[in-house]
Design an enzyme around this catalytic site. Sequence first.
Site, PDB file in Angstrom:
ATOM      1  N   CYS A  34      30.862 108.786 -87.464  1.00  0.00           N
ATOM      2  CA  CYS A  34      31.860 108.060 -86.665  1.00  0.00           C
ATOM      3  C   CYS A  34      33.280 108.545 -86.939  1.00  0.00           C
ATOM      4  O   CYS A  34      34.206 108.160 -86.237  1.00  0.00           O
ATOM      5  CB  CYS A  34      31.782 106.566 -86.959  1.00  0.00           C
ATOM      6  SG  CYS A  34      32.108 106.205 -88.687  1.00  0.00           S
ATOM      7  N   ASP A  36      35.065 107.801 -89.495  1.00  0.00           N
ATOM      8  CA  ASP A  36      35.835 106.839 -90.279  1.00  0.00           C
ATOM      9  C   ASP A  36      36.057 107.362 -91.699  1.00  0.00           C
ATOM     10  O   ASP A  36      35.290 108.177 -92.189  1.00  0.00           O
ATOM     11  CB  ASP A  36      35.124 105.482 -90.318  1.00  0.00           C
ATOM     12  CG  ASP A  36      35.194 104.788 -88.975  1.00  0.00           C
ATOM     13  OD1 ASP A  36      36.057 105.175 -88.175  1.00  0.00           O
ATOM     14  OD2 ASP A  36      34.386 103.890 -88.726  1.00  0.00           O
ATOM     15  N   CYS A  60      34.658 100.462 -89.972  1.00  0.00           N
ATOM     16  CA  CYS A  60      34.250  99.290 -89.201  1.00  0.00           C
ATOM     17  C   CYS A  60      33.989  98.103 -90.121  1.00  0.00           C
ATOM     18  O   CYS A  60      34.121  98.201 -91.339  1.00  0.00           O
ATOM     19  CB  CYS A  60      32.987  99.632 -88.428  1.00  0.00           C
ATOM     20  SG  CYS A  60      31.603  99.906 -89.544  1.00  0.00           S
ATOM     21  N   CYS A 104      27.203 103.335 -92.392  1.00  0.00           N
ATOM     22  CA  CYS A 104      28.548 102.897 -92.786  1.00  0.00           C
ATOM     23  C   CYS A 104      28.613 102.584 -94.284  1.00  0.00           C
ATOM     24  O   CYS A 104      29.647 102.782 -94.925  1.00  0.00           O
ATOM     25  CB  CYS A 104      28.947 101.644 -92.018  1.00  0.00           C
ATOM     26  SG  CYS A 104      28.661 101.760 -90.244  1.00  0.00           S
TER      27      CYS A 104
HETATM   28 FE1  FES Z   1      32.242 104.143 -88.928  1.00  0.00          FE
HETATM   29 FE2  FES Z   1      30.857 102.031 -89.571  1.00  0.00          FE
HETATM   30  S1  FES Z   1      31.096 102.864 -87.595  1.00  0.00           S
HETATM   31  S2  FES Z   1      31.993 103.321 -90.858  1.00  0.00           S
END
Ligand code: FES
Length: 147
Positions: A34, A36, A60, A104
């Site tokens: 993702c 992140d 998230c 995640c």
């Molecule tokens: Fe990126 Fe959960 S969607 S850390």
Amino acid sequence: MAYSDKVMDHFTNPRNMGEMDNPSGVGTVGNAQCGDIMRVYLDIDDENIVRDVKFKTFGCAAAVATSSMATELVKGKTIQEALQVTNDAVCEALDGLPAIKVHCSLLAEEAIHAALWDYAEKNGIVIEGLEKPKTDIHEDEEDAEEY
Ligand code: FES
């Protein structure tokens, strides 16, 4: 998709969120799925005990909740015990995560490992069982927005 009460609790009231001045080790990792990012700061004393831990994330809800729980689990532990805090252990402590959110939870484990690696490198020690983090992001790379 339903989150457990514990996940909701740690998401809405995250523990140990923030930054740290002069950490013993800091690790920053990214989630390939993702994009992140997670950063973990560790304060480790002379006895190799994790005295304090802080995290910061652009992640998230599941990433926030798992980091919050992971930091609670490593606080006060020895380095070796901290290494045992896997994403499985964190998910279990949170009463599970929806399957599509399990990736995640890897961020917290990887960032803690990256911070431990940083600590080991700075102090010229080898932490048994700790592998070099694959996804550690260095400040300059991050600034250049390569990630
Ligand atoms: Fe990126 Fe959960 S969607 S850390």
